[in-house]
Design an enzyme around this catalytic site. Structure first.
Site, PDB file in Angstrom:
ATOM      1  CG  ASP A 317      -2.288   1.057   0.864  1.00  0.00           C
ATOM      2  OD1 ASP A 317      -2.044   1.983  -0.121  1.00  0.00           O
ATOM      3  OD2 ASP A 317      -3.252   0.758   1.723  1.00  0.00           O
ATOM      4  CD  GLU A 513      -6.633   5.770   2.665  1.00  0.00           C
ATOM      5  OE1 GLU A 513      -5.872   5.351   3.563  1.00  0.00           O
ATOM      6  OE2 GLU A 513      -6.469   6.034   1.476  1.00  0.00           O
TER       7      GLU A 513
HETATM    8  C1  BGC Z   1      -4.911   3.357   0.277  1.00  0.00           C
HETATM    9  C2  BGC Z   1      -5.237   2.337  -0.991  1.00  0.00           C
HETATM   10  C3  BGC Z   1      -5.117   2.979  -2.171  1.00  0.00           C
HETATM   11  C4  BGC Z   1      -3.914   3.711  -2.202  1.00  0.00           C
HETATM   12  C5  BGC Z   1      -3.486   4.476  -3.363  1.00  0.00           C
HETATM   13  C6  BGC Z   1      -3.869   4.054   0.179  1.00  0.00           C
HETATM   14  O1  BGC Z   1      -3.821   5.131   1.174  1.00  0.00           O
HETATM   15  O2  BGC Z   1      -5.119   2.604   1.466  1.00  0.00           O
HETATM   16  O3  BGC Z   1      -6.462   1.556  -0.964  1.00  0.00           O
HETATM   17  O4  BGC Z   1      -4.993   1.909  -3.345  1.00  0.00           O
HETATM   18  O5  BGC Z   1      -3.489   4.609  -1.320  1.00  0.00           O
HETATM   19  O6  BGC Z   1      -4.282   5.402  -3.532  1.00  0.00           O
HETATM   20  C1  BGC Z   2      -2.692  10.021  -1.868  1.00  0.00           C
HETATM   21  C2  BGC Z   2      -3.561   8.846  -1.789  1.00  0.00           C
HETATM   22  C3  BGC Z   2      -3.207   8.204  -0.770  1.00  0.00           C
HETATM   23  C4  BGC Z   2      -2.786   8.972   0.547  1.00  0.00           C
HETATM   24  C5  BGC Z   2      -2.480   8.128   1.576  1.00  0.00           C
HETATM   25  C6  BGC Z   2      -2.832  10.969  -0.726  1.00  0.00           C
HETATM   26  O1  BGC Z   2      -2.067  12.012  -0.783  1.00  0.00           O
HETATM   27  O2  BGC Z   2      -3.105  10.942  -3.086  1.00  0.00           O
HETATM   28  O3  BGC Z   2      -3.695   8.021  -3.049  1.00  0.00           O
HETATM   29  O4  BGC Z   2      -3.918   7.045  -0.393  1.00  0.00           O
HETATM   30  O5  BGC Z   2      -2.298  10.066   0.344  1.00  0.00           O
HETATM   31  O6  BGC Z   2      -1.772   8.936   2.586  1.00  0.00           O
END
Ligand code: BGC
Ligand code: BGC
Length: 631
Positions: A317, A513
């Protein structure tokens, strides 16, 4: 779980005694925290991702690849931190478009800008100097509800709404449509589906997951994976494993559950996905019994790859390896040795490339482990037919946000709505009625889409940022106007002419998230509460349309509403809400409610609950006959 009891009784200081007394094999002894027993996990009839011919082709290719090229294959960078020309020096295997970054830095990039950017990456990958045929790139994007990061894409209901629809075929069609829209821009990899089975809806990612019921999640997983991959786009089963099991629903937290629960509740959907031939699995940020999944060799290698027979590619991830002890964003042999095949290294990919190369040279990462990972990455590329793609330009076809996809999203909205209450025939609304439409979410497409929309966290934006989309007010107003009725939009609930009924749209503001984790499930919105009270005091029937990423405790709002609709996060097609709420001029329904809860509603309704216009009539008949009986 009952199965855990005997083992619990043998835990701690007693465990040695127990083991000695029973004299059984290691697998039967009291487990220490985080101990895994692969033999307890199901053996899977995985769809074959490899054929002898492909493997032979990959062996020939790998024999000609330099060490640097191999290391490059196992690293993914984000478009926010890499330019196409960087690929000449750094032969990376994949590029990701994360939740925020957009072509040219803006958040409003048009499809054309996306196409051009991806085209430039492909071209750069093909032009890399090499002693073998060019290795194509995997180009990934998140798609929790369509490729909603891209302006103009069809935005489907978030997963929680699709769960309420209980319709695997619908989910398959949405998967196909999403894959088509992604492919139309040049993507060939979707970071979806989320196969979490949330056991605590305080978790901010609840809406990304279909249900708390493993069977439902499993049936959807297979339908979605097959549909996406039929369109020659790789799907990703995520997040392996136990992300929905964390204590108190804390994002990236620790799943303290025992191995039996992991197997019974959180594994079945992964098993379905693997049986369906899923090409990629993403590792969870979370831990199991204190061990971070990114470093869990037993679960990633002994269980996922060996026992469950997964032959595809394990992706980390977003910077997830950075959370392991002894690791940083730019160095983490531990994760790689645990079984990660590709690092998601959004910004630190350069340093990670250099360090990983050095670690292979120094033997900290074995040549065999590297080769295994590279083969898995290349296998995915072969399975997608990327080595055979004739040219750069012909691969990209199709449109985004087209009429057919929007019609599908509209149908999905209709199917996802769950009617929790309908008294006094408040619904359906007669098509010639005068309707007050109010509440903070009434005319806010950003709110009705939720997180992972245009940007990572989503959020309030102008409705003009969503071409073709309709807010709930916009849709109600159009439906009424076409049949002699009218809608009046009001921010504060005051009206110009007295309405026959009020539709009040409110709920959660967008989040994604961990930012969506909640300390409790109580919905507190005093402004809406007083608005509902005022309408009731004026004897105006109230229909609540609740926008949320999870069920919440809102007894006061339920009691103050004549009808209450859980609309989840319906996405761009607010018109699907109008389809079900607005009847004909005689007040007969045009579309019935079909949604049933895929999560229990705290303190009120069980899993599977949901009324429809039929049940309302039955209820009315029942009440009438009771009254007749009393007379
Ligand atoms: C998320 C994932 C996602 C990735 C890319 C992460 O923060 O947990 O589900 O695919 O970011 O954006
Ligand atoms: C990104 C996301 C990612 C997230 C995780 C964002 O800045 O654009 O894709 O899931 O950070 O911390």
């Amino acid at each position: 779980m009952n199965a855990a009891l005997p083992r619990l009784a043998c835990a701690g200081a007693l465990s040695l005694l127990c083991a000695a007394a029973s004299g059984t094999a290691a697998a039967d002894q009291a487990p220490s925290a985080g101990q895994v027993h692969p033999a307890l996990w199901p053996q899977v009839h995985a769809a074959a991702l490899d054929s002898a011919a492909t493997e032979a082709q990959l062996t020939r290719l790998m024999a000609r690849m330099s060490l640097a090229e191999k290391v490059g294959q196992v690293i993914q960078a984000d478009i926010g931190s890499i330019a196409p020309q960087d690929l000449r020096r750094y032969p990376l295997g994949s590029i990701l478009a994360g939740g925020d970054p957009s072509p040219r830095g803006g958040t409003h990039a048009r499809p054309r800008a996306w196409r051009e950017l991806l085209q430039a990456f492909r071209r750069a990958a093909r032009a890399r100097p090499a002693t073998h045929a060019p290795i194509p790139l995997l180009l990934a994007i998140d798609a929790p509800h369509g490729i909603a990061h891209v302006r103009g894409a069809t935005i489907f209901p978030q997963a929680i709404g699709l769960g309420a629809a209980h319709d695997a075929a619908l989910v398959g069609r949405i998967g196909a449509a999403t894959a088509e829209e992604a492919a139309a821009l040049g993507f060939n990899w979707l970071l979806t589906p989320t196969l979490a089975v949330p056991q605590n809806v305080r978790w901010g990612r609840t809406y990304e997951a279909w249900s708390s019921d493993p069977a439902l999640v499993g049936s959807y997983a297979a339908a979605l994976v097959q549909a996406v991959q039929r369109a020659h786009v790789a799907a990703t089963a995520k997040h392996f494993i136990g992300d929905g099991a964390t204590t108190d629903g804390i994002d990236q937290g620790d799943a303290a559950v025992d191995e039996q629960q992991l197997i019974a509740v959180h594994a079945p959907a992964f098993v379905s996905a693997i049986e369906a031939g899923v090409l990629s699995v993403m590792v969870s940020y979370s831990s199991w019994q204190g061990i971070r999944m990114h470093g869990n060799r037993e679960l990633l290698t002994a269980v996922l790859k060996q026992r469950l027979g997964f032959d595809g590619m394990v992706i980390g991830d977003w910077d997830g390896h950075n959370q392991l002890e002894g690791c940083s964003s730019s160095s983490c042999p531990t994760a790689f040795n645990a079984g990660l095949d590709m690092f998601m290294a959004p910004d630190e990919w350069r340093g990670l490339f250099e360090h990983t190369l050095a670690q292979v040279r120094a033997g900290q990462i074995s040549a065999a482990r590297l080769d295994d990972a590279v083969r898995r990455v290349l296998r995915v590329k072969a399975a997608l037919g990327l080595f055979a793609a004739p040219s750069l330009t012909t691969a990209v076809r199709g449109e985004i946000g087209g009429e057919q996809h929007r019609a599908l999203a509209r149908q999905a909205v209709r199917e996802s709505l769950v009617l929790l209450k309908n008294t006094g025939g408040a619904l359906p609304i007669r098509a010639d009625a005068h309707v007050l439409v109010t509440g903070e979410g009434a005319d806010d497409i950003g709110q009705q889409c939720g997180g992972w929309t245009l940007s990572w966290q989503g959020g309030r934006r102008h409705n003009e940022d969503f071409p073709h989309a309709q807010s709930i007010y916009g849709a109600l107003s159009a439906a009424l106007a076409s049949a002699g009725g009218s809608a009046e939009l009001s921010a504060d609930g005051n009206y110009r002419s007295r309405p026959d009924v009020a539709v009040v749209v409110y709920g959660e503001q967008p989040y994604a998230e961990g930012l969506g984790d909640r300390p409790n499930l109580v919905y507190e919105d005093l402004q809406t509460r007083s608005l509902l009270a005022r309408l009731r005091a004026n004897h105006i029937p109230v229909v609540s349309v609740f926008l949320s990423g999870r069920p919440l405790q809102l007894d006061a709002e339920l009691d103050a509403s004549d009808a209450f609709v859980a609309a989840w996060l319906p996405g761009s097609e607010g018109v699907g809400v109008a389809d079900v709420l607005i009847g004909d001029v005689q007040g007969r329904a045009r579309h019935d409610f079909r949604g049933r809860l895929s999560y229990a509603w705290p303190t009120r309704f069980d899993l599977g609950y949901g009324l429809d216009y039929g049940s309302d009539r039955t209820l009315a008949r029942l009440m009438m006959s009771q009254e007749v009986g009393r007379r």
